[in-house]
Scaffold this motif. Structure first.
Motif, PDB file in Angstrom:
ATOM      1  N   MET A   1       0.847  -1.199   0.000  1.00  0.00           N
ATOM      2  CA  MET A   1       0.000   0.000   0.000  1.00  0.00           C
ATOM      3  C   MET A   1       0.880   1.246   0.000  1.00  0.00           C
ATOM      4  O   MET A   1       1.711   1.409   0.887  1.00  0.00           O
ATOM      5  CB  MET A   1      -0.849   0.062   1.268  1.00  0.00           C
ATOM      6  CG  MET A   1      -2.016  -0.852   1.324  1.00  0.00           C
ATOM      7  SD  MET A   1      -3.285  -0.669   0.134  1.00  0.00           S
ATOM      8  CE  MET A   1      -4.137  -2.187   0.489  1.00  0.00           C
ATOM      9  N   PRO A   2       0.711   2.141  -0.961  1.00  0.00           N
ATOM     10  CA  PRO A   2       1.481   3.372  -0.916  1.00  0.00           C
ATOM     11  C   PRO A   2       0.988   4.254   0.208  1.00  0.00           C
ATOM     12  O   PRO A   2      -0.196   4.554   0.309  1.00  0.00           O
ATOM     13  CB  PRO A   2       1.212   4.011  -2.279  1.00  0.00           C
ATOM     14  CG  PRO A   2      -0.052   3.418  -2.740  1.00  0.00           C
ATOM     15  CD  PRO A   2      -0.133   2.041  -2.146  1.00  0.00           C
ATOM     16  N   GLY A   3       1.909   4.668   1.077  1.00  0.00           N
ATOM     17  CA  GLY A   3       1.546   5.551   2.166  1.00  0.00           C
ATOM     18  C   GLY A   3       1.925   6.980   1.841  1.00  0.00           C
ATOM     19  O   GLY A   3       2.098   7.373   0.696  1.00  0.00           O
ATOM     20  N   THR A   4       2.092   7.796   2.849  1.00  0.00           N
ATOM     21  CA  THR A   4       2.456   9.188   2.661  1.00  0.00           C
ATOM     22  C   THR A   4       3.947   9.325   2.843  1.00  0.00           C
ATOM     23  O   THR A   4       4.475   9.079   3.923  1.00  0.00           O
ATOM     24  CB  THR A   4       1.723  10.072   3.687  1.00  0.00           C
ATOM     25  OG1 THR A   4       0.324   9.875   3.526  1.00  0.00           O
ATOM     26  CG2 THR A   4       2.064  11.530   3.484  1.00  0.00           C
ATOM     27  N   ALA A   5       4.643   9.709   1.790  1.00  0.00           N
ATOM     28  CA  ALA A   5       6.084   9.890   1.868  1.00  0.00           C
ATOM     29  C   ALA A   5       6.397  11.159   2.641  1.00  0.00           C
ATOM     30  O   ALA A   5       5.741  12.186   2.485  1.00  0.00           O
ATOM     31  CB  ALA A   5       6.675   9.976   0.472  1.00  0.00           C
ATOM     32  N   ALA A 334      -5.953   2.857   0.904  1.00  0.00           N
ATOM     33  CA  ALA A 334      -6.635   1.652   1.381  1.00  0.00           C
ATOM     34  C   ALA A 334      -8.103   1.929   1.687  1.00  0.00           C
ATOM     35  O   ALA A 334      -8.973   1.087   1.430  1.00  0.00           O
ATOM     36  CB  ALA A 334      -5.931   1.104   2.617  1.00  0.00           C
ATOM     37  N   ILE A 335      -8.410   3.109   2.233  1.00  0.00           N
ATOM     38  CA  ILE A 335      -9.811   3.467   2.479  1.00  0.00           C
ATOM     39  C   ILE A 335     -10.581   3.493   1.161  1.00  0.00           C
ATOM     40  O   ILE A 335     -11.719   3.003   1.080  1.00  0.00           O
ATOM     41  CB  ILE A 335      -9.907   4.833   3.187  1.00  0.00           C
ATOM     42  CG1 ILE A 335      -9.372   4.730   4.619  1.00  0.00           C
ATOM     43  CG2 ILE A 335     -11.354   5.343   3.207  1.00  0.00           C
ATOM     44  CD1 ILE A 335      -9.243   6.070   5.310  1.00  0.00           C
ATOM     45  N   ALA A 376      -8.119  -0.156   7.162  1.00  0.00           N
ATOM     46  CA  ALA A 376      -6.945   0.284   6.404  1.00  0.00           C
ATOM     47  C   ALA A 376      -5.729   0.411   7.307  1.00  0.00           C
ATOM     48  O   ALA A 376      -4.624  -0.015   6.943  1.00  0.00           O
ATOM     49  CB  ALA A 376      -7.242   1.621   5.725  1.00  0.00           C
ATOM     50  N   ALA A 377      -5.923   1.009   8.489  1.00  0.00           N
ATOM     51  CA  ALA A 377      -4.795   1.163   9.412  1.00  0.00           C
ATOM     52  C   ALA A 377      -4.272  -0.203   9.856  1.00  0.00           C
ATOM     53  O   ALA A 377      -3.052  -0.421   9.942  1.00  0.00           O
ATOM     54  CB  ALA A 377      -5.235   1.990  10.614  1.00  0.00           C
ATOM     55  N   ALA A 378      -5.187  -1.143  10.132  1.00  0.00           N
ATOM     56  CA  ALA A 378      -4.762  -2.480  10.541  1.00  0.00           C
ATOM     57  C   ALA A 378      -4.033  -3.192   9.405  1.00  0.00           C
ATOM     58  O   ALA A 378      -2.997  -3.853   9.630  1.00  0.00           O
ATOM     59  CB  ALA A 378      -5.971  -3.299  10.986  1.00  0.00           C
ATOM     60  N   LEU A 383       1.075  -5.104   6.909  1.00  0.00           N
ATOM     61  CA  LEU A 383       2.028  -5.086   5.801  1.00  0.00           C
ATOM     62  C   LEU A 383       3.389  -4.588   6.249  1.00  0.00           C
ATOM     63  O   LEU A 383       4.427  -5.109   5.839  1.00  0.00           O
ATOM     64  CB  LEU A 383       1.487  -4.217   4.667  1.00  0.00           C
ATOM     65  CG  LEU A 383       0.266  -4.763   3.933  1.00  0.00           C
ATOM     66  CD1 LEU A 383      -0.270  -3.746   2.942  1.00  0.00           C
ATOM     67  CD2 LEU A 383       0.618  -6.057   3.208  1.00  0.00           C
ATOM     68  N   LEU A 384       3.402  -3.557   7.124  1.00  0.00           N
ATOM     69  CA  LEU A 384       4.677  -3.045   7.618  1.00  0.00           C
ATOM     70  C   LEU A 384       5.382  -4.080   8.477  1.00  0.00           C
ATOM     71  O   LEU A 384       6.599  -4.258   8.396  1.00  0.00           O
ATOM     72  CB  LEU A 384       4.447  -1.757   8.417  1.00  0.00           C
ATOM     73  CG  LEU A 384       4.030  -0.528   7.611  1.00  0.00           C
ATOM     74  CD1 LEU A 384       3.677   0.626   8.539  1.00  0.00           C
ATOM     75  CD2 LEU A 384       5.147  -0.111   6.661  1.00  0.00           C
ATOM     76  N   VAL A 385       4.603  -4.782   9.305  1.00  0.00           N
ATOM     77  CA  VAL A 385       5.201  -5.850  10.122  1.00  0.00           C
ATOM     78  C   VAL A 385       5.767  -6.941   9.228  1.00  0.00           C
ATOM     79  O   VAL A 385       6.866  -7.456   9.452  1.00  0.00           O
ATOM     80  CB  VAL A 385       4.158  -6.420  11.108  1.00  0.00           C
ATOM     81  CG1 VAL A 385       4.684  -7.689  11.773  1.00  0.00           C
ATOM     82  CG2 VAL A 385       3.802  -5.384  12.163  1.00  0.00           C
ATOM     83  N   GLY A 386       5.021  -7.312   8.171  1.00  0.00           N
ATOM     84  CA  GLY A 386       5.508  -8.326   7.247  1.00  0.00           C
ATOM     85  C   GLY A 386       6.794  -7.908   6.564  1.00  0.00           C
ATOM     86  O   GLY A 386       7.712  -8.708   6.391  1.00  0.00           O
TER      87      GLY A 386
END
Length: 391
Positions: A1-5, A334-335, A376-378, A383-386
């Motif tokens: 998921m692309p987040g906020t850079a 994600a939302i 989305a947050a979960a 994904l970050l944990v993975g």
């Protein structure tokens, strides 16, 4: 998921973060749009082809105020998202090259698109299929959706079309010279006039040729026929502005923010003209073709004004510490993908409830936004944990 850079200290961080926050806000408008669509006065259920209904769920509780909200939202927010997506095309191509850029976009956009249309969208449209009189049985419905159709793409249509635009930009760079950088002109007024002229030429011929409601689809890849040129023009306009890099974007933003009040007033005035255009056409006894052209011209002006006014407002007032807006921005992609099944199932659950349309619309919006935001947050955390575990 692309987040906020997060920009480096050398970059105009406040300006770019404000645009990220605005993008998250626009995603919230998308959720609101879908949440109230079931309660518009023009709603109808197509019991032969459920996918041709005005919305996945159509309720008998209706309010004309939602008609106006949907009309104005639909008049600008998707072109704005295409424009924002185009802003950073030049930097991505310059940093990675055409092939690596396209591979990255296939991963960031193509995989979520495939996952959404295979899982989330059948789940979202199943209540619509039932409301239109379809036989219960989700497994049979899913199999028919992905084999014989119809296969409505829902909100992910935007991601599929955006991927095609990105591929076109990469192909142009691969076959031509490197993209030049441009100096910051800082002239939003001239940009507004150019945007109106270009988008009128790109939008009105399609609108008059195919009408405002017809969609073209190949499987789950779909686009509204009248807006093919409009979306391409806004994506190209974003790429044109972004070819100067983040500094040019920030410079243009400063020029916008200095006249924030004027841009907001122009957006309000053109919104009023857009909302009044259909009634004006009828009052003047214009033929349908001429009324459609009048409405389309009003939409062109409103869309351009709104797409400059909203960034001006956010660049002016959305600085500093804004944890809620930052969270919405980080989870916005994600939302956008996750909210539609929540919307349709909540609307289906409210069908038998004796309540007014405003209460139902507000409930559907609140539950859909909160539920998809939490999910989305979960999902991003998983994904970050993975990623950390793989490292």
């Amino acid at each position: 998921m692309p987040g906020t850079a997060r920009p480096s200290p050398a970059e105009p961080a406040g300006r770019l973060v404000a645009l990220d926050r605005m993008r998250g806000f626009v995603v919230g408008l998308v959720v609101l749009h879908h949440a109230v669509l079931a309660y518009c006065t023009f709603g109808h259920v197509d019991r032969v082809h459920y996918a041709l209904s005005t919305a996945p769920i159509v309720d008998s509780a209706r309010w004309i105020g939602f008609d106006r909200l949907v009309m104005l939202n639909d008049g600008f927010f998707m072109p704005l998202l295409f424009g924002l997506s185009g802003l950073f095309v030049r930097d991505g191509l310059a940093r990675h090259g055409a092939k690596a850029y396209l591979r990255g976009r296939l991963s960031r956009l193509g995989l979520p698109f495939c996952a959404a249309v295979l899982t989330l969208m059948p789940l979202a449209y199943y209540p619509s299929f039932l409301q239109a009189g379809g036989a219960p049985g989700f497994s049979d419905f899913w199999l028919a959706t992905v084999t014989t159709g119809p296969w409505p793409s829902g909100p992910p249509w935007f991601i599929g079309v955006l991927l095609l635009f990105d591929a076109g930009a990469a192909l142009m760079v691969a076959r031509g010279p490197a993209l030049p950088r441009a100096a910051d002109t800082g002239r939003p007024g001239r940009s507004f006039a150019g945007l109106v002229a270009v988008t009128a030429a790109a939008f009105l011929p399609f609108l008059l040729a195919v009408g405002p409601v017809r969609w073209f689809a190949i499987g789950p890849l779909a686009v509204q026929g009248s807006r093919i040129g409009l979306y391409a023009a806004y994506f190209a306009a974003g790429a044109w502005l972004g070819r100067g890099g983040p500094a040019a974007v920030a410079g243009f933003g400063r020029a916008l923010a200095r006249r924030c009040g004027a841009w907001a007033a122009l957006a309000v005035a053109t919104a009023a003209a857009f909302a009044a255009a259909p009634q004006l056409g009828r009052a003047l006894h214009l033929p349908g073709f001429a009324t459609l052209a009048l409405v389309g011209a009003a939409q062109v002006a409103f869309c351009a004004a709104a797409c400059l006014a909203l960034p001006a407002v956010f660049l002016r007032v959305a600085g500093g510490r804004r944890p809620v807006l930052d969270s919405l921005a980080a989870n916005g992609f994600a939302i956008y993908l996750l909210h539609y099944p929540v919307v349709t199932w909540v609307q289906a659950g409210l069908l038998g409830l004796t309540a007014g349309p405003v209460a139902k619309g507000c409930a559907a919006f609140a539950v859909a936004l909160a539920g998809s935001w939490v999910a989305a947050a979960a999902l991003r955390r998983l994904l970050l944990v993975g990623q950390k575990l793989r490292k």
